[in-house]
Design a protein around this motif. Structure first.
Motif, mmCIF file in Angstrom:
data_model
loop_
_atom_site.group_PDB
_atom_site.id
_atom_site.type_symbol
_atom_site.label_atom_id
_atom_site.label_comp_id
_atom_site.label_asym_id
_atom_site.label_seq_id
_atom_site.Cartn_x
_atom_site.Cartn_y
_atom_site.Cartn_z
ATOM 1 N N VAL A 1 12.068 10.924 1.668
ATOM 2 C CA VAL A 1 11.366 10.462 0.473
ATOM 3 C C VAL A 1 11.888 9.090 0.040
ATOM 4 C CG1 VAL A 1 10.914 10.901 -1.983
ATOM 5 C CG2 VAL A 1 10.885 12.792 -0.339
ATOM 6 N N GLY A 2 10.958 8.224 -0.371
ATOM 7 C CA GLY A 2 11.340 6.892 -0.846
ATOM 8 C C GLY A 2 10.379 6.403 -1.905
ATOM 9 N N SER A 3 10.355 5.097 -2.057
ATOM 10 C CA SER A 3 9.463 4.481 -3.044
ATOM 11 C C SER A 3 8.954 3.148 -2.507
ATOM 12 C CB SER A 3 10.206 4.265 -4.378
ATOM 13 O OG SER A 3 9.328 3.785 -5.367
ATOM 14 N N THR A 4 8.606 3.118 -1.222
ATOM 15 C CA THR A 4 8.164 1.881 -0.590
ATOM 16 C C THR A 4 6.678 1.650 -0.856
ATOM 17 O OG1 THR A 4 7.785 3.083 1.480
ATOM 18 C CG2 THR A 4 9.907 1.982 1.223
ATOM 19 N N SER B 1 4.460 1.557 -5.284
ATOM 20 C CA SER B 1 4.983 2.801 -5.845
ATOM 21 C C SER B 1 5.751 2.495 -7.115
ATOM 22 C CB SER B 1 5.902 3.481 -4.833
ATOM 23 O OG SER B 1 6.598 4.563 -5.412
ATOM 24 N N THR B 2 5.697 3.425 -8.071
ATOM 25 C CA THR B 2 6.417 3.250 -9.330
ATOM 26 C C THR B 2 7.679 4.093 -9.404
ATOM 27 O OG1 THR B 2 5.050 4.968 -10.350
ATOM 28 C CG2 THR B 2 4.306 2.693 -10.582
ATOM 29 N N GLY B 3 7.996 4.823 -8.349
ATOM 30 C CA GLY B 3 9.196 5.656 -8.331
ATOM 31 C C GLY B 3 9.215 6.529 -7.094
ATOM 32 N N ALA B 4 10.383 7.075 -6.787
ATOM 33 C CA ALA B 4 10.537 7.888 -5.578
ATOM 34 C C ALA B 4 9.653 9.134 -5.627
ATOM 35 C CB ALA B 4 12.001 8.283 -5.409
ATOM 36 N N TYR C 1 -7.962 17.902 11.657
ATOM 37 C CA TYR C 1 -6.995 17.899 10.555
ATOM 38 C C TYR C 1 -5.908 16.842 10.795
ATOM 39 C CZ TYR C 1 -8.946 22.330 8.909
ATOM 40 O OH TYR C 1 -9.788 23.306 8.430
ATOM 41 N N VAL C 2 -5.692 15.993 9.801
ATOM 42 C CA VAL C 2 -4.640 14.968 9.858
ATOM 43 C C VAL C 2 -3.885 14.985 8.519
ATOM 44 C CG1 VAL C 2 -4.124 12.497 10.021
ATOM 45 C CG2 VAL C 2 -5.940 13.487 11.431
ATOM 46 N N THR C 3 -2.547 14.939 8.587
ATOM 47 C CA THR C 3 -1.744 14.858 7.359
ATOM 48 C C THR C 3 -1.091 13.481 7.260
ATOM 49 O OG1 THR C 3 0.109 15.894 8.529
ATOM 50 C CG2 THR C 3 -1.256 17.312 7.131
ATOM 51 N N ARG C 4 -0.974 13.013 6.013
ATOM 52 C CA ARG C 4 -0.336 11.712 5.760
ATOM 53 C C ARG C 4 0.857 11.930 4.830
ATOM 54 N NH1 ARG C 4 -3.929 7.434 2.738
ATOM 55 N NH2 ARG C 4 -4.468 6.634 4.807
ATOM 56 N N TYR C 5 1.968 11.263 5.159
ATOM 57 C CA TYR C 5 3.196 11.326 4.367
ATOM 58 C C TYR C 5 3.566 9.865 4.044
ATOM 59 C CZ TYR C 5 3.055 15.623 7.142
ATOM 60 O OH TYR C 5 2.659 16.776 7.787
ATOM 61 N N ALA C 6 3.480 9.481 2.764
ATOM 62 C CA ALA C 6 3.582 8.051 2.435
ATOM 63 C C ALA C 6 4.704 7.749 1.440
ATOM 64 C CB ALA C 6 2.256 7.555 1.871
ATOM 65 N N HIS C 7 5.026 6.441 1.354
ATOM 66 C CA HIS C 7 6.074 5.879 0.481
ATOM 67 C C HIS C 7 7.475 6.322 0.901
ATOM 68 C CE1 HIS C 7 2.852 4.484 -2.053
ATOM 69 N NE2 HIS C 7 2.453 5.714 -2.337
ATOM 70 N N CYS C 8 7.641 6.569 2.177
ATOM 71 C CA CYS C 8 8.925 7.077 2.677
ATOM 72 C C CYS C 8 10.005 5.987 2.652
ATOM 73 C CB CYS C 8 8.768 7.581 4.114
ATOM 74 S SG CYS C 8 7.439 8.800 4.320
ATOM 75 N N SER C 9 11.255 6.435 2.703
ATOM 76 C CA SER C 9 12.370 5.497 2.811
ATOM 77 C C SER C 9 12.836 5.371 4.263
ATOM 78 C CB SER C 9 13.542 5.948 1.930
ATOM 79 O OG SER C 9 13.995 7.243 2.318
ATOM 80 N N GLY D 1 0.811 -1.204 0.000
ATOM 81 C CA GLY D 1 0.000 0.000 0.000
ATOM 82 C C GLY D 1 0.846 1.256 0.000
ATOM 83 N N TYR D 2 0.703 2.050 1.052
ATOM 84 C CA TYR D 2 1.437 3.307 1.165
ATOM 85 C C TYR D 2 2.854 3.120 1.706
ATOM 86 C CZ TYR D 2 -2.877 5.816 0.144
ATOM 87 O OH TYR D 2 -4.000 6.305 -0.469
ATOM 88 N N GLY D 3 3.230 1.878 1.943
ATOM 89 C CA GLY D 3 4.603 1.605 2.370
ATOM 90 C C GLY D 3 4.910 2.203 3.731
ATOM 91 N N ILE D 4 6.132 2.711 3.881
ATOM 92 C CA ILE D 4 6.538 3.377 5.123
ATOM 93 C C ILE D 4 5.867 4.746 5.147
ATOM 94 C CG2 ILE D 4 8.490 4.304 6.425
ATOM 95 C CD1 ILE D 4 10.227 2.145 5.150
ATOM 96 N N ARG D 5 5.121 5.036 6.228
ATOM 97 C CA ARG D 5 4.310 6.250 6.252
ATOM 98 C C ARG D 5 4.147 6.761 7.678
ATOM 99 N NH1 ARG D 5 1.748 1.570 5.355
ATOM 100 N NH2 ARG D 5 -0.171 1.025 6.479
ATOM 101 N N VAL D 6 3.774 8.022 7.749
ATOM 102 C CA VAL D 6 3.573 8.647 9.061
ATOM 103 C C VAL D 6 2.345 9.555 8.991
ATOM 104 C CG1 VAL D 6 5.157 10.543 8.507
ATOM 105 C CG2 VAL D 6 4.676 9.990 10.905
ATOM 106 N N TYR D 7 1.589 9.582 10.104
ATOM 107 C CA TYR D 7 0.385 10.400 10.200
ATOM 108 C C TYR D 7 0.553 11.387 11.356
ATOM 109 C CZ TYR D 7 -1.640 6.516 7.538
ATOM 110 O OH TYR D 7 -1.890 5.558 6.613
ATOM 111 N N VAL D 8 0.147 12.613 11.093
ATOM 112 C CA VAL D 8 0.242 13.643 12.139
ATOM 113 C C VAL D 8 -1.130 14.273 12.333
ATOM 114 C CG1 VAL D 8 1.322 15.802 12.868
ATOM 115 C CG2 VAL D 8 2.657 14.114 11.567
ATOM 116 N N ASP D 9 -1.586 14.304 13.594
ATOM 117 C CA ASP D 9 -2.871 14.911 13.946
ATOM 118 C C ASP D 9 -2.594 16.330 14.426
ATOM 119 O OD1 ASP D 9 -5.338 15.650 14.987
ATOM 120 O OD2 ASP D 9 -5.780 13.630 15.705
ATOM 121 N N HIS D 10 -3.255 17.296 13.765
ATOM 122 C CA HIS D 10 -2.980 18.705 14.065
ATOM 123 C C HIS D 10 -4.101 19.362 14.864
ATOM 124 C CE1 HIS D 10 0.259 18.341 11.133
ATOM 125 N NE2 HIS D 10 -0.627 17.804 10.312
#
Length: 390
Positions: free
Chosen positions: A362-365, A368-371, A335-343, A322-331
Motif C-alpha cells: 500500500v502507498g500513496s503514489t 492520491s490524498t493519502g495512503a 475478469y481483471v483486477t486493478r491494485y493502484a497507488h502502491c508504494s 493517475g493511479y501511480g504505481i499499479r498492477v493488473y491481474v487477468d483472471h
C-alpha cells in the motif's frame, strides 16, 4: 515464487508493444493517454498551489482589512466625542461672550459716569479744590470737605484699576476659550485626516479582496478544465487498456475472489465506495464516478496487498500520475483486477500469481490524498462494484 508463462497472451502483448513502438512513425507528436494524464495532473497541482497562495493572501488581506475597520471605528468614536466637546466649547464661548458683553456694557456705563465727572472737574479747573474749601464755614468743615474729596479721588483710582482688571480678566478668559477651541479643532482635523486615510486603505483592501476573488474564480475555472482533461485522459487510458486486458478467454480460473488487503476489512476500512462521490481536492470539492473502492486505515502504508484470485499479471506500471504505481491481474473469463497507488510491486508483467499471494504494498503514489489501496474488478472491460464479489 513459482512462475508460469502464458505464451498466447505474451505474444499478444508483444504485438501490442510493437504497434506502440511503430506508432510514432505514423502519428508523430501525438500524446498518449498517460502523457495527457501527466500534463493535466501537473496543471492541476500548479493551480492547487496558486489557489492555496490566493487563499492565504485572501486570509491576510481580510485580516488587515478587519484591523483597519477596527481602527476606523475607534477614530470615528473619537471624532464623535470631539464633536460633543466642540459643541460644548462653542456653547461655553457663546455664554462667556454674553457675559463679556454685559460686563462691557456695565464698564462702559461706569466709564461714562467717570468721564462726565472728570470733565466737570476739568471745566472747573480754575477754582480746582479751592472753591469747595472756600465754602467751608469752619476748620472742621474744611477738613471734612478735604477728606471727602480725597476719598472720591481714591475711589476713582480704585475704580479705574478695577475696570482695567475686569477688562484683562475678560480678555484672558476669552483667550483661554479660543485656545481650547483651536486645540479641539486641530485634534478633530487630525483625526479626520487619519479617518480619510483609513477609509482609503479600507477601500484598497476591499479592491484587493475583489481582485483576489476574481483571480480565484479564474484559476478555479482553469483548474476545472484541467480536471476535465484529466478525467478524459483517464477514460482514454481505460479504453486503451481494456483493448488488451481481459482477453484470456476461458473460464474464471479461481471461481471466487478473496479480500485484497488482509487486516483491513470491508466493514470499517472502506474510505470511498463504488459509484458517484464528492471529495475534497486542492481546496475544492469535486464529483466523479468512483470505479472501484478505496481501502485504508491506521498504519496501512506499506501493508501487503494480495492477489484477489489466481491469474496472470498483464501490467505492472511504475507511474507517478493517475493511479501511480499499479498492477493488473487477468483472471480469465473477462475478469481483471486493478491494485493502484502502491508504494512497491513484487511481481512483474507475465507472472502467474495465486490467490492470497503478496503482489504489492500500500502507498500513496499518483493522484492520491493519502495512503490507501484503490481496488477494482472489471468484467469484459467494464467496471463493477467489487463488494458484489465478496
Amino acid at each position: 515464487m513459482k512462475k508460469h508463462r502464458y505464451f498466447p497472451m505474451l505474444f499478444g502483448i508483444f504485438l501490442l508493444c510493437a504497434a506502440i513502438v511503430a506508432l510514432p512513425l505514423f502519428s508523430a507528436g501525438a500524446q498518449t493517454a498517460q502523457e495527457k494524464m501527466a500534463e493535466a495532473q501537473k496543471k492541476i497541482q500548479e493551480y492547487d498551489k496558486q489557489l492555496a497562495e490566493l487563499k492565504e493572501n485572501e486570509k491576510e488581506t481580510a485580516k488587515a482589512k478587519q484591523l483597519l475597520d477596527q481602527q476606523a471605528a475607534v477614530i470615528h468614536e473619537k471624532i464623535e466625542l470631539l464633536k460633543v466637546d466642540i459643541a460644548n466649547q462653542e456653547a461655553a464661548i457663546i455664554e462667556k461672550q454674553a457675559e463679556h458683553d454685559q460686563k462691557v456694557i456695565k464698564i462702559n456705563k461706569e466709564q461714562s459716569l467717570l468721564d462726565s465727572r472728570l470733565t466737570a472737574l476739568y471745566m472747573s479747573r480754575n477754582t480746582g479744590l479751592l472753591g469747595p474749601m472756600l465754602g467751608a464755614t469752619s476748620y472742621t468743615d474744611a477738613m471734612v470737605i478735604a477728606d471727602s474729596m480725597q476719598r472720591i479721588a481714591n475711589a476713582d483710582t480704585q475704580f479705574l484699576d478695577e475696570l482695567a482688571r475686569q477688562k484683562a480678566e475678560i480678555e484672558e478668559e476669552q483667550r483661554v476659550l479660543d485656545e481650547q477651541m483651536a486645540q479641539l479643532q486641530a485634534t478633530k482635523d487630525e483625526l479626520e485626516a487619519t479617518q480619510q486615510k483609513l477609509a482609503w486603505n479600507i477601500q484598497q483592501k476591499k479592491k484587493d479582496l475583489t481582485d483576489i476573488a476574481a483571480m480565484q474564480e479564474a484559476t478555479q475555472e482553469e483548474r476545472d478544465k484541467a480536471w476535465e482533461a484529466y478525467q478524459a485522459a483517464i477514460k482514454e487510458a481505460e479504453a486503451e487498456f481494456n483493448k488488451n486486458n481481459g482477453m484470456m478467454g476461458g473460464e474464471f480460473v479461481s471461481g471466487k475472489f478473496i479480500w485484497p488487503l488482509p487486516g483491513y476489512n470491508s466493514s470499517g476500512n472502506i474510505t470511498s465506495g463504488y459509484g458517484y462521490r464528492s471529495f475534497p481536492l486542492g481546496g475544492s470539492i469535486y464529483s466523479d464516478f468512483h470505479t472501484g473502492i478505496d481501502i485504508s486505515g491506521g498504519g496501512v502504508y506499506g501493508a501487503p496487498i494480495v492477489a484477489a484470485a489466481d491469474g496472470y499479471v498483464t501490467a505492472a506500471v511504475y507511474g507517478s500520475t493517475g493511479y501511480g504505481i499499479r498492477v493488473y491481474v487477468d483472471h480469465g473469463g473477462g475478469y481483471v483486477t486493478r491494485y493502484a497507488h502502491c508504494s512497491a510491486l513484487y511481481v512483474g508483467e507475465g507472472d502467474y500469481v495465486s490467490a492470497g499471494q503478496t503482489i504489492a504494498a500500500v502507498g500513496s503514489t499518483g493522484f492520491s490524498t493519502g495512503a490507501h489501496l484503490h481496488f477494482e474488478i472489471r468484467v469484459n472491460g467494464s467496471h463493477t462494484n467489487p463488494l458484489a464479489y465478496f
